[in-house]
Scaffold this active site. Structure first.
Site, PDB file in Angstrom:
ATOM      1  N   ASP A  43      89.117  -7.142  97.829  1.00  0.00           N
ATOM      2  CA  ASP A  43      88.719  -5.744  97.626  1.00  0.00           C
ATOM      3  C   ASP A  43      89.890  -4.955  97.042  1.00  0.00           C
ATOM      4  OD1 ASP A  43      86.634  -3.470  98.614  1.00  0.00           O
ATOM      5  OD2 ASP A  43      88.704  -2.764  98.841  1.00  0.00           O
ATOM      6  N   TYR A  48      94.381   1.767  93.247  1.00  0.00           N
ATOM      7  CA  TYR A  48      95.473   1.004  93.885  1.00  0.00           C
ATOM      8  C   TYR A  48      96.473   0.470  92.851  1.00  0.00           C
ATOM      9  CZ  TYR A  48      91.884   0.539  97.637  1.00  0.00           C
ATOM     10  OH  TYR A  48      90.894   0.763  98.574  1.00  0.00           O
ATOM     11  N   LYS A  73      86.837  -0.521  92.433  1.00  0.00           N
ATOM     12  CA  LYS A  73      86.274   0.828  92.562  1.00  0.00           C
ATOM     13  C   LYS A  73      86.809   1.698  91.441  1.00  0.00           C
ATOM     14  CE  LYS A  73      87.157   0.026  97.453  1.00  0.00           C
ATOM     15  NZ  LYS A  73      88.478  -0.595  97.459  1.00  0.00           N
TER      16      LYS A  73
HETATM   17  P1  NAD Z   1      93.351  -1.828 108.087  1.00  0.00           P
HETATM   18  O1  NAD Z   1      92.462  -1.199 109.090  1.00  0.00           O
HETATM   19  O2  NAD Z   1      92.968  -3.126 107.469  1.00  0.00           O
HETATM   20  O3  NAD Z   1      94.778  -1.968 108.784  1.00  0.00           O
HETATM   21  C1  NAD Z   1      95.876  -2.460 108.105  1.00  0.00           C
HETATM   22  C2  NAD Z   1      97.070  -2.439 109.048  1.00  0.00           C
HETATM   23  O4  NAD Z   1      96.867  -3.362 110.104  1.00  0.00           O
HETATM   24  C3  NAD Z   1      98.333  -2.857 108.329  1.00  0.00           C
HETATM   25  O5  NAD Z   1      99.365  -1.998 108.759  1.00  0.00           O
HETATM   26  C4  NAD Z   1      98.574  -4.271 108.815  1.00  0.00           C
HETATM   27  O6  NAD Z   1      99.936  -4.562 108.880  1.00  0.00           O
HETATM   28  C5  NAD Z   1      97.978  -4.261 110.187  1.00  0.00           C
HETATM   29  N1  NAD Z   1      97.454  -5.603 110.555  1.00  0.00           N
HETATM   30  C6  NAD Z   1      96.597  -6.360 109.834  1.00  0.00           C
HETATM   31  N2  NAD Z   1      96.292  -7.485 110.494  1.00  0.00           N
HETATM   32  C7  NAD Z   1      96.985  -7.454 111.661  1.00  0.00           C
HETATM   33  C8  NAD Z   1      97.072  -8.336 112.752  1.00  0.00           C
HETATM   34  N3  NAD Z   1      96.387  -9.482 112.789  1.00  0.00           N
HETATM   35  N4  NAD Z   1      97.872  -7.978 113.800  1.00  0.00           N
HETATM   36  C9  NAD Z   1      98.559  -6.821 113.787  1.00  0.00           C
HETATM   37  N5  NAD Z   1      98.524  -5.939 112.758  1.00  0.00           N
HETATM   38  C10 NAD Z   1      97.727  -6.251 111.708  1.00  0.00           C
HETATM   39  O7  NAD Z   1      93.676  -0.716 106.971  1.00  0.00           O
HETATM   40  P2  NAD Z   1      93.521  -0.582 105.417  1.00  0.00           P
HETATM   41  O8  NAD Z   1      94.396  -1.501 104.658  1.00  0.00           O
HETATM   42  O9  NAD Z   1      93.655   0.865 105.109  1.00  0.00           O
HETATM   43  O10 NAD Z   1      92.004  -0.979 105.143  1.00  0.00           O
HETATM   44  C11 NAD Z   1      91.614  -2.277 104.735  1.00  0.00           C
HETATM   45  C12 NAD Z   1      91.082  -2.265 103.324  1.00  0.00           C
HETATM   46  O11 NAD Z   1      90.003  -1.356 103.192  1.00  0.00           O
HETATM   47  C13 NAD Z   1      92.097  -1.741 102.293  1.00  0.00           C
HETATM   48  O12 NAD Z   1      93.094  -2.685 101.977  1.00  0.00           O
HETATM   49  C14 NAD Z   1      91.187  -1.403 101.145  1.00  0.00           C
HETATM   50  O13 NAD Z   1      90.847  -2.564 100.428  1.00  0.00           O
HETATM   51  C15 NAD Z   1      89.986  -0.809 101.883  1.00  0.00           C
HETATM   52  N6  NAD Z   1      90.048   0.682 101.983  1.00  0.00           N
HETATM   53  C16 NAD Z   1      89.161   1.400 101.257  1.00  0.00           C
HETATM   54  C17 NAD Z   1      89.165   2.778 101.309  1.00  0.00           C
HETATM   55  C18 NAD Z   1      88.166   3.540 100.499  1.00  0.00           C
HETATM   56  O14 NAD Z   1      88.337   4.760 100.329  1.00  0.00           O
HETATM   57  N7  NAD Z   1      87.140   2.904  99.998  1.00  0.00           N
HETATM   58  C19 NAD Z   1      90.084   3.466 102.119  1.00  0.00           C
HETATM   59  C20 NAD Z   1      90.985   2.719 102.874  1.00  0.00           C
HETATM   60  C21 NAD Z   1      90.937   1.320 102.801  1.00  0.00           C
END
Ligand code: NAD
Length: 265
Positions: A43, A48, A73
């Protein structure tokens, strides 16, 4: 891997790898590591600035394009600019089709943007189209104006913001719900939450695995992000257990309808 079937008939892996905030120069390596860990659904977004890194990693994997499900997107610059952005995304991703393209948010000319997506969907450049960060009223506006029902709605959804009303709405409209920030971006010490950790421990799983398993058992697609190899593998290792209905209820009860930024879509 489990899959959901979109209203287009296509299958979408229920777990993907999100690349938000991965710097462009680090993206190829992170996505290559995710592919090695088993992920086939990636994704990204034009916002980005790392589509090209995703494209390079997919190419470098040597795997057939059809094994991947790639989402990107576009912003809402309207019909003409979006048509250009679709071609830019195809070039960045080094592909002749994109599995899913979403309107990233509701600003400026999002209807004109959707019109360009619909045209590219009918031409076969996009295999599915959808929306992100839309509320029910805005989705309803799209349904009324266009022939093509969005295949996916990607909105914030996690344990503390479970989106039940929106999920019921999208289900009724045959739109697949996808969670962004399945860990709530790690806020509020979610990985050490006592209820989540205790439930996970019963299955020999971490809090992160329990959270992701909860989301996919709710029928929602999840796209967690991590740049650490061991966490990529940990987050992928969720297909060998099933949360009981008692545990699902306990996790449902953690909902507070509280999003990260105070808005509610
Ligand atoms: P997320 O909820 O996936 O959290 C990411 C955080 O969790 C990072 O700091 C990572 O280090 C930590 N983490 C991941 N796996 C872990 C584990 N097993 N143990 C401990 N910590 C862990 O947050 P995100 O990256 O904002 O969201 C995921 C994806 O969603 C994004 O990469 C993006 O592709 C999408 N997204 C889309 C929008 C949108 O507006 N459409 C907005 C935000 C995110």
């Amino acid at each position: 891997m489990d899959y959901v079937t979109l209203n287009t008939g296509a299958k979408m892996p229920i777990l993907g790898f999100g690349v938000y905030q991965i710097p462009p120069a680090a993206t190829e390596q992170a996505v290559s590591e995710a592919i090695a860990a088993g992920y086939r659904h990636i994704d990204t977004a034009q916002y980005y600035r790392n589509e090209a890194g995703v494209g390079r990693a997919v190419k470098a994997s040597g795997l057939p394009r059809k094994e991947f499900f790639i989402t990107t997107k576009v912003g809402t610059s309207g019909y003409r600019e979006t048509k250009r952005q679709i071609d830019t995304a195809l070039r960045n991703l080094q592909t002749d089709y994109i599995d899913l393209m979403l309107v990233h948010w509701v600003m400026s000319d999002y209807q004109g943007t959707y019109q360009a997506l619909e045209e590219a969907y009918k031409e076969g450049k996009l295999h599915a189209i959808g929306l992100s960060n839309f509320n029910q009223r805005q989705i309803q506006g799209i349904l009324e104006r266009f022939d093509t029902v969005p295949a996916v709605l990607q909105n914030e959804m996690h344990i503390f913001h479970q989106q039940r009303e929106m999920r019921a709405f999208t289900k009724e409209k045959r739109i697949q719900f996808e969670s962004w920030a399945p860990f709530g971006e790690g806020a509020r010490d979610i990985f050490n939450h006592p209820v989540i950790s205790q439930i996970g421990a019963k299955y020999g799983k971490t809090a992160a695995q329990t959270i992701l398993r909860f989301i996919i058992q709710e029928g929602v697609v999840a796209i967690p992000k991590s740049i650490r190899k061991e966490r990529m593998a940990e987050n992928f290792d969720i297909f060998d257990f099933e949360l009981s209905s008692v545990d699902m209820t306990a996790l449902r009860n953690l909902n507070e309808d509280r999003g990260l930024f105070g808005w509610n879509n």
